[in-house]
Design an enzyme around this catalytic site. Structure first.
Site, mmCIF file in Angstrom:
data_model
loop_
_atom_site.group_PDB
_atom_site.id
_atom_site.type_symbol
_atom_site.label_atom_id
_atom_site.label_comp_id
_atom_site.label_asym_id
_atom_site.label_seq_id
_atom_site.Cartn_x
_atom_site.Cartn_y
_atom_site.Cartn_z
ATOM 1 N N LYS A 143 58.371 66.557 74.463
ATOM 2 C CA LYS A 143 57.067 67.058 74.633
ATOM 3 C C LYS A 143 57.080 68.033 75.869
ATOM 4 C CE LYS A 143 54.925 65.887 70.848
ATOM 5 N NZ LYS A 143 54.226 66.736 69.887
ATOM 6 N N ASN A 162 52.908 71.174 65.154
ATOM 7 C CA ASN A 162 52.235 69.696 65.125
ATOM 8 C C ASN A 162 53.496 68.764 64.851
ATOM 9 O OD1 ASN A 162 50.375 67.289 64.685
ATOM 10 N ND2 ASN A 162 51.065 67.667 62.797
ATOM 11 N N ASP A 201 55.796 70.166 55.545
ATOM 12 C CA ASP A 201 56.078 68.861 55.674
ATOM 13 C C ASP A 201 57.220 68.490 55.148
ATOM 14 O OD1 ASP A 201 54.026 66.596 56.791
ATOM 15 O OD2 ASP A 201 55.524 65.883 56.046
ATOM 16 N N ASP A 252 62.343 70.671 55.915
ATOM 17 C CA ASP A 252 62.654 69.922 56.759
ATOM 18 C C ASP A 252 62.768 70.912 57.952
ATOM 19 O OD1 ASP A 252 64.329 68.608 58.534
ATOM 20 O OD2 ASP A 252 65.641 67.982 56.963
ATOM 21 N N VAL A 253 61.975 70.625 59.011
ATOM 22 C CA VAL A 253 61.949 71.555 60.332
ATOM 23 C C VAL A 253 63.350 71.409 60.891
ATOM 24 C CG1 VAL A 253 59.659 71.768 60.472
ATOM 25 C CG2 VAL A 253 60.682 69.998 61.824
ATOM 26 N N TYR A 306 60.653 60.887 73.607
ATOM 27 C CA TYR A 306 59.487 61.682 73.184
ATOM 28 C C TYR A 306 58.882 62.325 74.275
ATOM 29 C CZ TYR A 306 54.758 62.170 71.633
ATOM 30 O OH TYR A 306 53.452 62.708 70.935
#
Ligand code: ZN
Length: 656
Positions: free
Chosen positions: A557, A486, A439, A459-460, A553
């Protein structure tokens, strides 16, 4: 070693058993004396039977409890005379002996009796304490161990030569005690096993233990361990794939997925880089108490890549031994040593791997010390494997029952600090997995304080941080079996004509690009998962049914969904399953404050309750519901399913 006895604290432990509890906790708190459930203590108390007749009972630590946290109910009351009389028998098989031990307990709710109870019965003193002191073992585990012990303690201790644990050692001790115990005796040293102290009060027995250990430590001070140089590995070294391969090989030997914890610190590296490693690492454990958990070290000072050949030879060698009970205790090593890595500790769970590591750490200290004195000597590895301890171990395994669904497996969850991600961590932990949570919120590091959880701030959007996180995952647990994607953001509602480029790109970077990088970098790990890798992707209802104002968004997705479908096609040949969940309207997450909920509900002319359950089934969908489905998708129920897209939304008429 400091004497920790505190009369004021001791006074809070009433009665003979209470005093024994206090002393036990003091002994258990020192890892140089006992480790993880090792060691045992007892007190002899006369109590009336149900008929009112006095009976001598031995309250001895039950197996399975830890001295450091022991309580009165963890002691089993055993008929003392019955135990003592057993040593008059000529022979007793381990199972008979076990049966007699169990049968002589007077309290049906008591824990099973420790296998060393007999020695406590044979020593006449009221309090008897037993430890596996590192200092004493470093001396006894040398070729001249008996003479050295004699030189240190004179005739104040009784020396028991090494005998296989079980009934033979009890029988042997009965004879020795009868001949050698005297008023001058302050302790008993079991060569290559440990020591006993005793006294008429708990404090006297405790003082005696500390004093015996201090004499051993004083002796060791004249044999300092020579300092050896140590080559620290390159901190940039990337080893996650090698570790995953090693884990696959070890899990294959065990017949079940195993956790591998890598320890690359100065102590482990110095030991693994010793020129005599090939000899000293193969000499067996320091004390039989460590046998079952440590096993021997099959890998000798070579690269991880060379392990496979070593391991195959090792398994063949042991399969050909009729006495080696493969079904009972797997032949997988519990410790692997490598000069570049240090120590890899192995277990069926993160907790077990932690215990293997800690036991071997003490073994390393003992070996280094024994070698400084003379040389390290344990019972031969063959003898270790021939233990008929198996009978008792079998019983223990039976009691443990079926392992949890994800025992020995490792899951990684992104966006794990709150909401659905946190719930996914909990669902995986509840099924026995070791879990890594990523996270951007630094609180992730403290999310859970337990050996099977590792929280990494990540930090992805940073490729480097993702790679580092996977590297840490492999070093902490050995590889990766389950990946739950997620992490994601839901930007504010915005129509296309008002969409800032930066917001669009940011949404794509977090919701899509980061997942590509994670999947790409995790592939080699998932491919080497013992039960084949699994990916669960938290999608969205917006994939099949997009909403106005959610352009960035919904597009991110939908793209992720398509990426998942391609992954399912490409990775099927590696046995990796990729399945998606499409949740909708999950309100128990950080994004949804009571205020936002009220505003949104009002917008639709609904109450908050109506808004929350605004679906076909009219039920609320929680983070936990989503997490449980994600976990099950990684489990056997979905073993033959890949590329599925399962809604978890209470039913949505636009999707249906
Ligand atoms: Zn012992």
């Amino acid at each position: 070693m400091q004497n920790q006895w505190n009369p004021e604290v001791a006074a809070h432990f009433p009665g003979d058993l209470g005093q024994c509890v206090y002393a036990s906790r003091l002994l258990g708190a020192d890892p140089d004396l006992v480790l993880h459930g090792g060691g045992n203590t007892s007190v002899k108390i006369v109590r009336p039977t149900i008929f009112g007749e006095p009976e001598a009972l031995l309250y001895v630590k039950g197996s399975g409890s830890d001295l450091a946290r022991i309580a009165a109910q963890d002691f089993a009351p055993v008929r003392l005379d019955h135990l003592r009389r057993l040593t008059t028998l000529e022979t007793l098989s381990d199972s008979q002996w076990h049966n007699e031990l169990r049968g002589s307990v007077v309290d049906a709710s008591a824990p099973p009796v420790s296998v060393e109870a007999m020695l406590h019965a044979l020593l006449p003193a009221k309090y008897v304490f037993h430890t596996h002191s590192d200092a004493v073992l470093a001396i006894t585990n040398t070729p001249g161990g008996a003479e050295r012990i004699r030189a240190i303690y004179g005739d104040t201790v009784v020396i028991v030569p090494y005998v296989r644990p079980g009934f033979p050692v009890a029988k042997h001790c009965a004879a020795i005690f009868q001949a050698e115990l005297s008023a001058r005796t302050t302790g008993v040293v079991l060569l290559r096993h440990g020591l006993f102290s005793f006294g008429e009060t708990a404090q006297a027995a405790y003082d005696q233990m500390i004093s015996l250990v201090n004499q051993a430590e004083a002796y060791l001070a004249s044999y300092p361990v020579p300092p050896a140089p140590v080559n620290m590995p390159d901190p940039q070294l990337i080893l996650r794939q090698e570790l995953a391969e090693l884990r696959l090989a070890i899990s294959g030997a065990a017949g079940t997925p195993m956790i591998l914890a890598t320890h690359s610190d100065e102590q482990t590296l110095r030991f693994a880089q010793r020129p005599d490693l090939a000899v000293i690492s193969q000499q067996g454990p320091a004390t039989p108490d460590h046998v079952i958990r440590t096993k021997r070290v099959p890998m000798l000072g070579r690269n991880v890549a060379a392990f496979r050949a070593d391991y195959e030879a090792y398994v063949q060698e042991h399969q050909s031994r009729t006495s080696f009970a493969l079904t009972m205790l797997d032949p997988a090593p519990r410790v692997v040593l490598d000069p570049a890595l240090g120590m890899v500790a192995v277990g069926r769970s993160a907790q077990e791997a932690h215990i293997s590591g800690e036991i071997y750490r003490h073994t390393m200290t003992i070996i280094a010390q024994a070698t400084a004195i003379e040389s390290y000597l344990s019972e031969s590895a063959a003898e270790v494997f021939d233990f008929e301890y198996w009978e008792l171990e079998q019983a223990k395994l039976k009691r443990q029952g079926r392992p949890p669904m994800f025992a020995g497996e490792i899951g990684l969850v992104t966006g794990a600090a709150s909401g659905i991600g946190k719930a996914c961590v909990e669902s995986l932990l509840a099924r026995g997995a070791a879990v890594v949570g990523l996270d951007i919120n630094p609180t992730i590091a403290q999310l859970f304080d337990r050996p099977d959880f590792l929280g990494i701030r990540c930090d992805v959007t940073s490729e480097e941080q993702i790679i580092q996180a996977l590297e840490r995952t492999a070093r902490a647990f050995g590889g990766l079996d389950m990946l739950i994607l997620n992490a994601g953001i839901f930007p504010p509602s915005r129509r296309i004509e008002a969409m800032p480029t930066a917001e669009w790109r940011r949404t794509m970077t977090i919701n899509l690009d980061s997942n590509l990088i994670l999947m790409r970098e995790a592939h080699a790990l998932l491919k080497h998962a013992p039960r084949r890798g699994r990916v669960a992707i938290i999608g969205s209802k917006n994939v099949p049914a997009p909403g106005p104002g959610a352009g960035a968004y919904s597009a991110s997705k939908a793209a992720l969904n398509q990426l998942a479908r391609v992954a399912a096609l490409e990775w099927g040949q590696d046995g990796i399953r990729v399945n998606s969940l499409h949740p909708n309207a999950v309100f128990d997450t950080g994004l949804w404050t009571e205020e936002v909920l009220q505003a949104r509900a009002k917008n639709y002319g609904l109450t908050v309750e109506q808004y929350k359950t605004n679906n076909v089934l009219q039920i609320e969908v929680t983070s936990r519901d989503v997490a449980e489905l994600a976990a099950e998708m990684c489990g056997p129920l979905f073993a033959k399913t890949t590329a599925s897209q399962v809604p978890v939304d209470g039913g949505n008429d636009r999707v249906i």
